[in-house]
Design a protein around this motif. Sequence first.
Motif, mmCIF file in Angstrom:
data_model
loop_
_atom_site.group_PDB
_atom_site.id
_atom_site.type_symbol
_atom_site.label_atom_id
_atom_site.label_comp_id
_atom_site.label_asym_id
_atom_site.label_seq_id
_atom_site.Cartn_x
_atom_site.Cartn_y
_atom_site.Cartn_z
ATOM 1 N N PRO A 272 7.290 52.897 83.134
ATOM 2 C CA PRO A 272 7.589 54.275 82.702
ATOM 3 C C PRO A 272 7.962 54.354 81.219
ATOM 4 C CG PRO A 272 8.634 53.804 84.804
ATOM 5 C CD PRO A 272 8.129 52.505 84.278
ATOM 6 N N THR A 273 8.724 53.360 80.745
ATOM 7 C CA THR A 273 9.071 53.311 79.325
ATOM 8 C C THR A 273 7.820 53.206 78.460
ATOM 9 O OG1 THR A 273 11.259 52.324 79.671
ATOM 10 C CG2 THR A 273 10.192 51.891 77.558
ATOM 11 N N LEU A 274 6.883 52.352 78.876
ATOM 12 C CA LEU A 274 5.650 52.165 78.115
ATOM 13 C C LEU A 274 4.838 53.447 78.053
ATOM 14 C CD1 LEU A 274 3.628 50.337 76.655
ATOM 15 C CD2 LEU A 274 2.714 49.686 78.894
ATOM 16 N N ILE A 275 4.709 54.130 79.176
ATOM 17 C CA ILE A 275 3.945 55.386 79.215
ATOM 18 C C ILE A 275 4.580 56.425 78.282
ATOM 19 C CG2 ILE A 275 3.264 57.327 80.683
ATOM 20 C CD1 ILE A 275 3.046 55.282 82.992
ATOM 21 N N ILE A 276 5.905 56.520 78.335
ATOM 22 C CA ILE A 276 6.613 57.463 77.469
ATOM 23 C C ILE A 276 6.380 57.127 76.001
ATOM 24 C CG2 ILE A 276 8.921 58.162 76.701
ATOM 25 C CD1 ILE A 276 9.803 57.998 79.635
ATOM 26 N N LYS A 277 6.472 55.841 75.658
ATOM 27 C CA LYS A 277 6.331 55.447 74.255
ATOM 28 C C LYS A 277 4.899 55.591 73.752
ATOM 29 C CE LYS A 277 10.264 52.280 74.015
ATOM 30 N NZ LYS A 277 10.679 50.878 73.761
ATOM 31 N N LEU A 278 3.929 55.522 74.658
ATOM 32 C CA LEU A 278 2.540 55.675 74.247
ATOM 33 C C LEU A 278 2.196 57.122 73.907
ATOM 34 C CD1 LEU A 278 0.618 53.295 76.681
ATOM 35 C CD2 LEU A 278 0.716 53.103 74.191
ATOM 36 N N PHE A 279 2.745 58.056 74.669
ATOM 37 C CA PHE A 279 2.319 59.453 74.528
ATOM 38 C C PHE A 279 3.383 60.376 73.931
ATOM 39 C CE2 PHE A 279 -0.152 57.657 78.086
ATOM 40 C CZ PHE A 279 -1.433 57.844 77.585
ATOM 41 N N ALA A 280 4.651 60.089 74.182
ATOM 42 C CA ALA A 280 5.706 61.005 73.739
ATOM 43 C C ALA A 280 5.765 61.212 72.227
ATOM 44 C CB ALA A 280 7.062 60.538 74.265
ATOM 45 N N PRO A 281 5.546 60.175 71.390
ATOM 46 C CA PRO A 281 5.660 60.412 69.945
ATOM 47 C C PRO A 281 4.771 61.532 69.414
ATOM 48 C CG PRO A 281 5.614 58.064 70.381
ATOM 49 C CD PRO A 281 5.315 58.748 71.691
ATOM 50 N N PHE A 282 3.686 61.848 70.126
ATOM 51 C CA PHE A 282 2.764 62.871 69.645
ATOM 52 C C PHE A 282 3.208 64.291 70.031
ATOM 53 C CE2 PHE A 282 0.393 58.929 70.002
ATOM 54 C CZ PHE A 282 -0.296 58.890 68.802
ATOM 55 N N VAL A 283 4.148 64.399 70.965
ATOM 56 C CA VAL A 283 4.569 65.733 71.417
ATOM 57 C C VAL A 283 6.083 65.924 71.440
ATOM 58 C CG1 VAL A 283 2.481 66.095 72.795
ATOM 59 C CG2 VAL A 283 4.469 64.987 73.842
ATOM 60 N N ILE A 284 6.825 64.810 71.430
ATOM 61 C CA ILE A 284 8.269 64.906 71.652
ATOM 62 C C ILE A 284 8.982 65.624 70.518
ATOM 63 C CG2 ILE A 284 8.937 62.748 70.512
ATOM 64 C CD1 ILE A 284 10.272 64.107 73.879
ATOM 65 N N HIS A 285 8.337 65.725 69.341
ATOM 66 C CA HIS A 285 8.979 66.402 68.208
ATOM 67 C C HIS A 285 9.244 67.876 68.504
ATOM 68 C CE1 HIS A 285 4.654 67.070 67.697
ATOM 69 N NE2 HIS A 285 4.969 68.185 67.059
ATOM 70 N N LYS A 286 8.597 68.407 69.531
ATOM 71 C CA LYS A 286 8.823 69.814 69.900
ATOM 72 C C LYS A 286 10.102 69.998 70.710
ATOM 73 C CE LYS A 286 3.847 70.817 70.001
ATOM 74 N NZ LYS A 286 3.855 71.700 68.814
ATOM 75 N N VAL A 287 10.689 68.892 71.194
ATOM 76 C CA VAL A 287 11.903 68.964 72.015
ATOM 77 C C VAL A 287 13.101 68.575 71.162
ATOM 78 C CG1 VAL A 287 13.063 68.148 74.100
ATOM 79 C CG2 VAL A 287 10.558 68.325 74.045
ATOM 80 N N PRO A 288 14.090 69.443 70.974
ATOM 81 C CA PRO A 288 15.275 69.107 70.166
ATOM 82 C C PRO A 288 16.042 67.928 70.756
ATOM 83 C CG PRO A 288 15.125 71.473 70.522
ATOM 84 C CD PRO A 288 14.108 70.843 71.427
ATOM 85 N N TYR A 289 16.777 67.231 69.897
ATOM 86 C CA TYR A 289 17.459 66.009 70.308
ATOM 87 C C TYR A 289 18.535 66.246 71.361
ATOM 88 C CZ TYR A 289 15.078 63.402 66.647
ATOM 89 O OH TYR A 289 14.124 62.794 65.877
ATOM 90 N N GLY A 290 19.225 67.367 71.301
ATOM 91 C CA GLY A 290 20.273 67.630 72.283
ATOM 92 C C GLY A 290 19.746 67.646 73.708
ATOM 93 N N PHE A 291 18.594 68.268 73.918
ATOM 94 C CA PHE A 291 17.997 68.315 75.248
ATOM 95 C C PHE A 291 17.504 66.937 75.684
ATOM 96 C CE2 PHE A 291 17.372 72.783 73.824
ATOM 97 C CZ PHE A 291 18.115 73.395 74.822
ATOM 98 N N ARG A 292 17.001 66.174 74.741
ATOM 99 C CA ARG A 292 16.542 64.820 75.073
ATOM 100 C C ARG A 292 17.704 63.970 75.586
ATOM 101 N NH1 ARG A 292 12.851 62.688 70.047
ATOM 102 N NH2 ARG A 292 12.382 64.711 69.116
ATOM 103 N N VAL A 293 18.843 64.048 74.904
ATOM 104 C CA VAL A 293 19.995 63.244 75.287
ATOM 105 C C VAL A 293 20.516 63.654 76.659
ATOM 106 C CG1 VAL A 293 22.378 62.687 74.700
ATOM 107 C CG2 VAL A 293 20.631 62.720 72.914
ATOM 108 N N LEU A 294 20.577 64.945 76.926
ATOM 109 C CA LEU A 294 21.026 65.413 78.239
ATOM 110 C C LEU A 294 20.118 64.888 79.351
ATOM 111 C CD1 LEU A 294 22.017 69.138 77.533
ATOM 112 C CD2 LEU A 294 23.547 67.204 77.992
#
Length: 397
Positions: A52-74
Amino acid sequence: MLSAAHDILTKQDSKNSTASASDKLAVDSSNSSGYDCSPVTTGAVLLADILPTLIIKLFAPFVIHKVPYGFRVLFCVAMAAMSFLLVSLSSAVWISIVGVIFASISSGLGELSFLSLSVFFDRKVLEGWGSGTGGAGVAGAFLYSGLIQAGLSPRITLLIMLVVPLAMLVSYFGLLSPVPSLPQWRRSEAENAAVDSEEREWLMDESEDEEEEEEEETTAPEDRTMGPVTPREKLYVVKGLVRFVAPLGLVYFAEYFINQGLMELLFFHNFFLSHAAQYRWYQTIYQFGVLVSRSSLCCIKFRRVWIFSLLQVVNAVFLLFAVRFQFLPSAWIVFAIILYEGLLGGAAYVNTFYFISKETESRYREFAMATASVGDSLGIAVAGLVAFPVHKYFCSL
């Protein structure tokens, strides 16, 4: 979770009191190879922990910038808490594996998010990141091994570990002092397009008092905000990261092949620790090595990370022969080798991200730091896959 891998895979032995005599005989026969094999390799837990970590790291960098850090941490805190609850309260191995997957989601998203977050601060924050992640590994492995050794059950120990996501919540929202440009709860392109004049003036004043390298670091947030990174630019950055990611992936492949492919087979019968205890302390000593080397950035820096890759591969080959021919006389020698293994892995990790931060243009730095984190996860995932045939081979001897 990786320190608990051996306990997770053997927990049904004590719970399944209704198992038939033939079932128990089958389990006993699986351990008759001389390697005291469990029916399933700890590589299974490693795969649940890393895929799951690998899948997240492969794809998330291209879209995760749309999610603010506070929500990510929660979200990371919620996943971590659920993982401890599922693994500690489960009555079946597959439920525990689901709990490990939740931990992996929290870990993967957390790592790429905090590495990206580091670009909003002075580059010296990477020294703290290296020491912090190394310290986290030691704390988790040492507390788990120590509490089990003291007589607590794995279930109670994992419930105690619920303090970890709570501490993460408090430390991020209570201790961290965010800079004005940090997108905490909302993130819009206009917000990222520029910083206000007061912040610019503060950055310029700060740079006058710093040395040349530190001037780059303090002005980086100003340059970074010159518009969003386009898909074409992201592809260009990814190509440039290969020289960093490839050696890091090889280091982590070799060390997790050792950790989850060979460690459970390095069992010494005439030793004061049981098989499960030996495995737990292998993991703990490894994490001590990681802590020391990840904290070394303030003292020494290594640009040629490929050297660590080569040495780690030599380590893996040596221990592979040690498992096959069983020529090591004592677990103490294995402890020393595993400490050295952790030193190599931690040094490769922290130096890789330091030089990525230093050599990547400030505008691309946030994306680059998140994307490069796939290197270690890719190596670990391959190691988990290789662990299965290795486990099967040795347990058939």
